[in-house]
Write an enzyme that holds these catalytic residues in place. Structure first.
Site, PDB file in Angstrom:
ATOM      1  N   CYS A 177     -21.043 -55.052   8.086  1.00  9.58           N
ATOM      2  CA  CYS A 177     -22.449 -54.686   8.254  1.00  9.58           C
ATOM      3  C   CYS A 177     -23.430 -55.822   7.594  1.00  9.58           C
ATOM      4  O   CYS A 177     -24.406 -55.902   8.353  1.00  9.58           O
ATOM      5  CB  CYS A 177     -22.382 -53.272   7.812  1.00  9.58           C
ATOM      6  N   HIS A 197     -30.373 -52.797   7.747  1.00 10.87           N
ATOM      7  CA  HIS A 197     -29.303 -52.302   8.453  1.00 10.87           C
ATOM      8  C   HIS A 197     -29.372 -50.984   8.749  1.00 10.87           C
ATOM      9  O   HIS A 197     -29.845 -50.100   7.934  1.00 10.87           O
ATOM     10  CB  HIS A 197     -28.144 -52.813   7.615  1.00 10.87           C
ATOM     11  N   ASN A 205     -24.465 -47.227  14.224  1.00  9.71           N
ATOM     12  CA  ASN A 205     -24.348 -48.333  13.341  1.00  9.71           C
ATOM     13  C   ASN A 205     -23.488 -49.541  14.191  1.00  9.71           C
ATOM     14  O   ASN A 205     -22.449 -49.298  14.558  1.00  9.71           O
ATOM     15  CB  ASN A 205     -23.581 -47.690  11.995  1.00  9.71           C
TER      16      ASN A 205
HETATM   17  O1  UT7 Z   1     -22.639 -49.894   7.369  1.00  8.72           O
HETATM   18  C1  UT7 Z   1     -21.516 -49.812   6.329  1.00  8.72           C
HETATM   19  C2  UT7 Z   1     -22.004 -48.779   5.656  1.00  8.72           C
HETATM   20  N1  UT7 Z   1     -21.782 -47.489   6.138  1.00  8.72           N
HETATM   21  C3  UT7 Z   1     -22.433 -46.664   5.399  1.00  8.72           C
HETATM   22  O2  UT7 Z   1     -23.610 -46.793   5.159  1.00  8.72           O
HETATM   23  C4  UT7 Z   1     -22.059 -45.158   5.671  1.00  8.72           C
HETATM   24  C5  UT7 Z   1     -22.255 -44.372   4.468  1.00  8.72           C
HETATM   25  N2  UT7 Z   1     -21.916 -43.054   4.432  1.00  8.72           N
HETATM   26  C6  UT7 Z   1     -22.540 -42.113   5.106  1.00  8.72           C
HETATM   27  O3  UT7 Z   1     -23.593 -42.375   5.889  1.00  8.72           O
HETATM   28  C7  UT7 Z   1     -22.215 -40.700   4.815  1.00  8.72           C
HETATM   29  O4  UT7 Z   1     -21.601 -40.594   3.797  1.00  8.72           O
HETATM   30  C8  UT7 Z   1     -21.687 -39.998   5.950  1.00  8.72           C
HETATM   31  C9  UT7 Z   1     -22.703 -39.800   7.081  1.00  8.72           C
HETATM   32  C10 UT7 Z   1     -20.489 -40.765   6.466  1.00  8.72           C
HETATM   33  C11 UT7 Z   1     -21.183 -38.486   5.520  1.00  8.72           C
HETATM   34  O5  UT7 Z   1     -22.449 -37.873   5.290  1.00  8.72           O
HETATM   35  P1  UT7 Z   1     -22.139 -36.842   3.759  1.00  8.72           P
HETATM   36  O6  UT7 Z   1     -23.461 -36.282   3.643  1.00  8.72           O
HETATM   37  O7  UT7 Z   1     -21.814 -37.857   2.808  1.00  8.72           O
HETATM   38  O8  UT7 Z   1     -21.366 -35.889   4.282  1.00  8.72           O
HETATM   39  P2  UT7 Z   1     -19.581 -35.637   3.594  1.00  8.72           P
HETATM   40  O9  UT7 Z   1     -18.779 -36.821   3.898  1.00  8.72           O
HETATM   41  O10 UT7 Z   1     -19.764 -35.253   2.208  1.00  8.72           O
HETATM   42  O11 UT7 Z   1     -19.152 -34.341   4.234  1.00  8.72           O
HETATM   43  C12 UT7 Z   1     -19.776 -33.077   4.396  1.00  8.72           C
HETATM   44  C13 UT7 Z   1     -18.964 -32.309   5.242  1.00  8.72           C
HETATM   45  C14 UT7 Z   1     -17.323 -32.142   5.102  1.00  8.72           C
HETATM   46  O12 UT7 Z   1     -17.094 -30.832   4.965  1.00  8.72           O
HETATM   47  P3  UT7 Z   1     -16.783 -30.103   3.816  1.00  8.72           P
HETATM   48  O13 UT7 Z   1     -15.692 -30.705   2.877  1.00  8.72           O
HETATM   49  O14 UT7 Z   1     -18.318 -29.931   3.091  1.00  8.72           O
HETATM   50  O15 UT7 Z   1     -16.112 -28.739   4.228  1.00  8.72           O
HETATM   51  C15 UT7 Z   1     -16.802 -33.128   5.960  1.00  8.72           C
HETATM   52  O16 UT7 Z   1     -15.698 -32.670   6.418  1.00  8.72           O
HETATM   53  O17 UT7 Z   1     -19.209 -32.567   6.440  1.00  8.72           O
HETATM   54  C16 UT7 Z   1     -17.781 -32.615   7.084  1.00  8.72           C
HETATM   55  N3  UT7 Z   1     -17.995 -33.643   8.251  1.00  8.72           N
HETATM   56  C17 UT7 Z   1     -18.444 -33.215   9.149  1.00  8.72           C
HETATM   57  N4  UT7 Z   1     -18.680 -32.168   9.959  1.00  8.72           N
HETATM   58  C18 UT7 Z   1     -19.007 -32.334  11.207  1.00  8.72           C
HETATM   59  C19 UT7 Z   1     -17.677 -35.006   8.174  1.00  8.72           C
HETATM   60  N5  UT7 Z   1     -17.810 -35.446   9.453  1.00  8.72           N
HETATM   61  C20 UT7 Z   1     -18.307 -34.495  10.171  1.00  8.72           C
HETATM   62  C21 UT7 Z   1     -18.725 -34.584  11.540  1.00  8.72           C
HETATM   63  N6  UT7 Z   1     -19.090 -33.449  11.996  1.00  8.72           N
HETATM   64  N7  UT7 Z   1     -19.047 -35.716  12.269  1.00  8.72           N
END
Ligand code: UT7
Length: 325
Positions: free
Chosen positions: A115, A252, A282
């Site tokens: 990225c 980004h 992204n």
């Molecule tokens: O460009 C390269 C750099 N990449 C990035 O910058 C990405 C960085 N990370 C992020 O943007 C975020 O961490 C995400 C958008 C990927 C995830 O957001 P988050 O607030 O960190 O969520 P999380 O991973 O803590 O997940 C929260 C909950 C989980 O469920 P439980 O364990 O709380 O029951 C996940 O299983 O959301 C669940 N979850 C989803 N639910 C519905 C994960 N993906 C999804 C989804 N739809 N697509």
């Protein structure tokens, strides 16, 4: 004393025709429009058509950038394509762009910093232009991440999209002050200790397969704002500029929460932040030139504006660039 600086002469972009909405994704995996919008800010992304290659996207963006610059392929002697989704393992996707544009001089190569690729590619081209080795560069970010996504993994497949953006950079002589046009400073960083937090689980030298993107999203998120703000503060220290002087912040586009968090920490006013993640998702190395193209196209970024770029991604890699348009 005059110095050489790399000035942006033109910018262009290309997005595949097909858009994929959050609602469509909710029919494919256990997710919802509400979750995706709340956690990422993404509403839709573009997906390359069957047979549409990264080089096809890159070539369309390059042609648009040359037209915007009022220049032709004959002016170009360096092509750097930032991509993690090349057409083939080799030769470089940049050589396909070169051949399609009918360029037979200079050099063309790919650069892989995921990225952060566009910031790394721009900084690399800038070094070659300022050294005098080359005169005019096409710097392109082009990706077809749809090809390396696991479409059953809701934690990653909702985040990414396809697209390409390009700038034409030309070596010019400038007075040598911070009021100069062109790239004033760039700062690049990597820390390979984090490489297993965002990676593709295949490749020619390991599995012999293309592989799929894997990410510990929370871990990437945890590091993002700190790394981004560090390299921006280094760019400020090198130039004496601060957030108050910035006309446009073009980050980004990974997640609206990361963009907002970085802008807030740096005290950059929200109306100076260019956001395209809602429409593009992204697009990895393509995200910054796509956002630049959008903001130039609608008249926000104008000649003389001070523009701040930053990116962070797999590796980890991260970097910033400060330029006067
Ligand atoms: O460009 C390269 C750099 N990449 C990035 O910058 C990405 C960085 N990370 C992020 O943007 C975020 O961490 C995400 C958008 C990927 C995830 O957001 P988050 O607030 O960190 O969520 P999380 O991973 O803590 O997940 C929260 C909950 C989980 O469920 P439980 O364990 O709380 O029951 C996940 O299983 O959301 C669940 N979850 C989803 N639910 C519905 C994960 N993906 C999804 C989804 N739809 N697509």
């Amino acid at each position: 004393m005059t110095v050489f600086r790399s000035v942006v002469r033109g910018v262009g972009s290309y997005l595949p025709a097909r858009t994929l909405t959050n609602a469509e994704l909710a029919d494919m995996v256990d997710t919802s429009d509400e979750w995706i919008v709340q956690r990422t800010g993404i509403r839709e992304r573009h997906i390359a058509a069957k047979g549409e290659k990264t080089s096809d996207l890159a070539i369309a963006a390059a042609k648009a950038a040359l037209a915007n610059a009022g220049m032709t392929a004959a002016d170009v002697d360096l092509i750097v394509v930032a991509t993690s989704t090349p057409d083939l393992t080799f030769p470089a996707t940049a050589t396909s762009v070169q051949a399609e544009l009918g360029i037979t001089r200079g050099a063309a190569f790919d650069l892989q910093a995921v990225c952060s690729g566009f910031v790394f590619a721009m900084a690399t081209a800038d070094q070659y232009l300022r050294s005098g080795d080359f005169k005019c560069a096409l710097v392109i970010g082009a990706e077809t991440f749809s090809r390396i996504l696991d479409w059953n993994d809701r934690t990653t497949c909702v985040l990414f999209g396809d697209g390409a953006g390009a700038v034409v950079l030309e070596r010019t002589e400038q007075p040598g002050t911070r009021e100069d046009r062109g790239i004033l400073v760039s700062r690049l960083r990597s820390d390979g200790r984090h490489r297993s937090k965002l990676f593709v689980d295949g490749g020619p030298g390991s599995t012999g397969t293309v592989g799929h993107l894997r990410m510990e999203g929370k871990e990437v998120f945890r590091h993002a704002v700190g790394m981004i703000t560090d390299v921006i503060e280094e760019a400020y220290a090198a130039t004496g500029y601060s957030s108050e002087d910035i006309d446009w912040f073009v980050p980004h586009q990974a997640n609206l929460r990361i963009i907002d968090g970085s802008a807030k920490k740096l005290k950059i006013a929200p109306n100076k932040v260019v956001v395209t993640v809602d429409k593009h998702g992204n697009t990895s190395a393509a995200s910054i030139p796509l956002a630049l193209s959008a903001a130039v196209g609608d008249g926000r970024i104008k000649k003389g504006d001070l523009v701040l770029l930053e990116a962070m991604g797999g590796g980890f890699t991260w970097g910033s660039a400060l330029l006067r348009w």
